[in-house]
Design a protein around this motif. Structure first.
Motif, PDB file in Angstrom:
ATOM      1  N   VAL A 388     -12.891 -23.299  60.790  1.00  5.77           N
ATOM      2  CA  VAL A 388     -12.743 -24.223  59.527  1.00  5.77           C
ATOM      3  C   VAL A 388     -11.645 -23.669  58.628  1.00  5.77           C
ATOM      4  O   VAL A 388     -11.638 -22.503  58.166  1.00  5.77           O
ATOM      5  N   ILE A 389     -10.861 -24.722  58.262  1.00  2.00           N
ATOM      6  CA  ILE A 389      -9.611 -24.340  57.400  1.00  2.00           C
ATOM      7  C   ILE A 389      -9.954 -25.161  55.982  1.00  2.00           C
ATOM      8  O   ILE A 389     -10.103 -26.470  56.119  1.00  2.00           O
ATOM      9  N   ASP A 390     -10.149 -24.627  54.865  1.00  2.00           N
ATOM     10  CA  ASP A 390     -10.647 -25.427  53.680  1.00  2.00           C
ATOM     11  C   ASP A 390      -9.160 -26.041  53.024  1.00  2.00           C
ATOM     12  O   ASP A 390      -8.322 -25.705  53.444  1.00  2.00           O
ATOM     13  N   SER A 391      -9.491 -26.634  51.653  1.00  2.00           N
ATOM     14  CA  SER A 391      -8.340 -27.409  51.180  1.00  2.00           C
ATOM     15  C   SER A 391      -7.620 -26.286  50.669  1.00  2.00           C
ATOM     16  O   SER A 391      -6.161 -26.717  50.615  1.00  2.00           O
ATOM     17  N   ARG A 392      -7.797 -25.231  50.339  1.00  2.00           N
ATOM     18  CA  ARG A 392      -6.710 -24.084  49.967  1.00  2.00           C
ATOM     19  C   ARG A 392      -6.085 -23.431  51.252  1.00  2.00           C
ATOM     20  O   ARG A 392      -5.248 -22.470  50.973  1.00  2.00           O
ATOM     21  N   GLY A 393      -6.594 -23.867  52.424  1.00  2.00           N
ATOM     22  CA  GLY A 393      -5.878 -23.105  53.632  1.00  2.00           C
ATOM     23  C   GLY A 393      -6.611 -21.795  53.788  1.00  2.00           C
ATOM     24  O   GLY A 393      -6.093 -20.985  54.894  1.00  2.00           O
ATOM     25  N   ASP A 394      -7.644 -21.278  53.518  1.00  2.00           N
ATOM     26  CA  ASP A 394      -8.470 -20.380  53.834  1.00  2.00           C
ATOM     27  C   ASP A 394      -9.198 -20.575  54.741  1.00  2.00           C
ATOM     28  O   ASP A 394      -9.992 -21.672  55.059  1.00  2.00           O
ATOM     29  N   LEU A 395      -9.532 -19.540  56.049  1.00  2.00           N
ATOM     30  CA  LEU A 395     -10.118 -19.759  57.086  1.00  2.00           C
ATOM     31  C   LEU A 395     -11.388 -19.087  57.200  1.00  2.00           C
ATOM     32  O   LEU A 395     -11.589 -17.897  56.621  1.00  2.00           O
ATOM     33  N   PHE A 396     -12.380 -19.807  57.616  1.00  2.00           N
ATOM     34  CA  PHE A 396     -13.806 -19.488  57.581  1.00  2.00           C
ATOM     35  C   PHE A 396     -14.373 -19.659  59.044  1.00  2.00           C
ATOM     36  O   PHE A 396     -13.916 -20.798  59.693  1.00  2.00           O
ATOM     37  N   PRO A 397     -15.234 -19.023  59.316  1.00  2.00           N
ATOM     38  CA  PRO A 397     -15.964 -19.191  60.723  1.00  2.00           C
ATOM     39  C   PRO A 397     -16.751 -20.429  60.942  1.00  2.00           C
ATOM     40  O   PRO A 397     -17.334 -20.650  62.192  1.00  2.00           O
ATOM     41  N   CYS A 398     -17.346 -21.043  60.129  1.00  2.00           N
ATOM     42  CA  CYS A 398     -18.255 -22.232  60.084  1.00  2.00           C
ATOM     43  C   CYS A 398     -18.447 -23.111  58.872  1.00  2.00           C
ATOM     44  O   CYS A 398     -18.234 -22.545  57.813  1.00  2.00           O
ATOM     45  N   SER A 399     -18.446 -24.300  59.074  1.00  2.00           N
ATOM     46  CA  SER A 399     -18.683 -25.339  57.926  1.00  2.00           C
ATOM     47  C   SER A 399     -19.701 -25.179  57.004  1.00  2.00           C
ATOM     48  O   SER A 399     -19.828 -25.404  55.865  1.00  2.00           O
TER      49      SER A 399
END
Length: 508
Positions: A388-399
């Motif tokens: 998952v890529i948020d609006s700032r471009g940070d990456l996470f493993p799950c919404s």
């Protein structure tokens, strides 16, 4: 004997002891037949008994006469001794041999100490086919104020810039695969439809140039798609659309109001009618089962049918995000969720009027060796092939867990390839190294452990504070899998409705 198996899946090889089509040759050698301790008997509500292997998750149903012969196998007998016994099932020796053959194929017995497939097939985790899912949170704003929202949309979070989106798309098309899914999450994507349309064109152009097949998916609240040009664009670009709707207007408007407090159902209906205008009659709806609709599954099914849909997904309210703070007003128990789903299945004619994706995935788990639906297994690919890529471009493993600092994997501006970010995160490394049902105390003793395979890893981590906690839906799975197995014998139309072209029904 009666059971159902997949037409297409063969059990994966983990070692050389796999007989495949050579079972008949093995039977000709008069092997010693012995019942497996891992196979258990579960009484049914009719004349059949369910046999279930807790290690291989294979099953079959046997009648009382067949159950008698099984009792002869506890100490072990040679095949010819068994088939010639006066205690055998009435009929020819070939009939009795067929029974032993299928008990072997379902891993209920050994032949000369060997099993059809290894009992440790799931020892190191579920077997599944990988598929990349990249989720872009282009917008983290929303025009609704759903009382249970896990995403916690915030108007103060920025709209994803074109540069961040382009960097994400570039890395996605560089993945070492021929196809992947790109989902627009949020927030409500269609608040910024022009930006979305621009990105869709960019995705298509870059994917075509790279020779990649990209499936684009959007889950929308459905309040904004009543404009002619919007729906036309979606259909022309083969965008897969799902609508979020919790039931009839009087139910939906209690759980999914606008931020100003008024109901959203009226505008959703306008969007549905616009989809119908373009020939899209069978829209898949996603309902969150919460305190407002949990007592009304029949009305929810009927309303989805009224809107022309025979497809639905019914997810339980999760105790994260906004729902955690308002759990007493929004949450439901596992027992309530099971009751809703059971009544939904019964009212929908066991799949005739409406099919639920979650039930389809559970039925697939019962007949297939693989656990391909990531949200119903640990080792779900979070951070590995679900990113998952948020609006700032940070990456996470799950919404479900965006903006949890301990789960951040990096930023899209890093030079790291998209599929390697997870290796930078200590918690995700721990997940993939240690989370197995054999390491989870409650799961290791559970009859159904290789159905859910520990459930959602990160939701369990969030609620337990470590990677060895049982699924928060444990109680639901322990009720639903036995119920579905009973449906297979009492209401076989369920497997025809959901998986007709994918299964072989064995009965003799």
């Amino acid at each position: 004997m009666y059971y159902i198996k997949s037409k297409f899946h063969k059990y994966p090889l983990r070692r050389d002891r796999f007989y495949g089509d050579d079972v008949d040759n093995l039977l000709e050698k008069n092997p010693r037949v012995k019942w497996l301790d891992e196979a258990i008997e579960i009484p049914s509500e009719n004349e059949y008994t369910l046999l279930w292997n807790t290690c291989t998750a294979l099953f079959c149903f046997v009648n009382n006469e067949e159950l008698r012969i099984i009792n002869l196998l506890k100490k072990g007998l040679f095949l010819r001794e068994l088939t010639s016994s006066s205690k055998a099932v009435p009929g020819s020796s070939s009939c009795n041999q067929d029974l032993i053959k299928h008990l072997f194929l379902r891993t209920m017995v050994t032949l000369d100490g060997e099993t059809f497939i290894p009992l440790d097939i799931y020892q190191e985790g579920p077997v599944f086919e990988d598929h990349y899912l990249i989720e872009l949170l282009m917008s983290e704003s929303c025009n609704l104020s759903c009382k249970y929202c896990f995403a916690e949309p915030n108007k103060n979070r920025p709209l994803m810039t074109r540069e961040i989106a382009s960097a994400a798309i570039d890395k996605a098309v560089q993945l070492p695969v021929s196809s992947f899914t790109l989902e627009f999450g949020g927030g409500e994507t269609f608040l910024y439809f022009n930006r979305f349309a621009t990105l869709v064109k960019e995705i298509r152009e870059k994917a075509d140039k790279a020779g990649k097949d990209v499936e684009i998916v959007v889950q929308t609240n459905g309040t904004l798609l009543h404009k002619h040009n919007m729906v036309k664009f979606l259909l022309e670009n083969n965008i897969i659309i799902g609508f979020s709707l919790d039931g009839p207007p009087e139910i939906n408007d209690m759980s999914r109001p606008y931020s100003r407090g008024t109901g959203s159902a009226k505008d959703i209906l306008k969007s549905v009618k616009m989809m119908h205008h373009f020939g899209q009659k069978n829209i898949p709806f996603l309902a969150v089962v919460n305190c407002h609709n949990v007592d009304y599954p029949e009305q929810v099914v009927d309303y989805f049918n009224f809107l022309g849909s025979s497809k639905g997904m019914f997810l339980p309210t999760l105790k994260i995000g906004a729902a955690e703070a308002a759990w007493e007003k929004t949450g439901i128990s596992n027992e309530e969720y099971f009751d809703f789903m059971k009544r939904m299945i019964e009212h929908s004619g066991y799949g005739k009027k409406l099919q639920c994706l979650m039930i389809k995935r559970m039925l697939e788990n019962l007949i297939n060796p693989t656990r391909d639906f990531r949200c119903m297994r640990s080792l779900c690919g979070a951070g590995q092939d679900y990113i998952v890529i948020d609006s700032r471009g940070d990456l996470f493993p799950c919404s479900h867990h965006v903006h949890r600092k301990e789960l951040k994997m990096g930023n899209i501006s890093d030079s790291t390839p998209l599929g390697q970010y997870f290796s930078k995160n200590p918690l995700l490394n721990e997940l993939y190294e240690t989370r197995r049902v054999k390491n989870i105390s409650r799961c290791s003793r559970c009859t159904w452990r290789h159905m859910c395979e520990g459930g959602c890893s990160l939701d369990s981590y969030y609620h337990h504070g470590h990677m060895r906690g049982a699924s928060t839906l444990c109680g639901y799975y322990q009720k639903m899998y036995p119920f579905l197995l009973q449906c297979l014998i009492q209401h076989p139309q369920i497997i025809i409705a959901y998986l007709e072209d994918e299964v072989d029904i064995i009965s003799f």
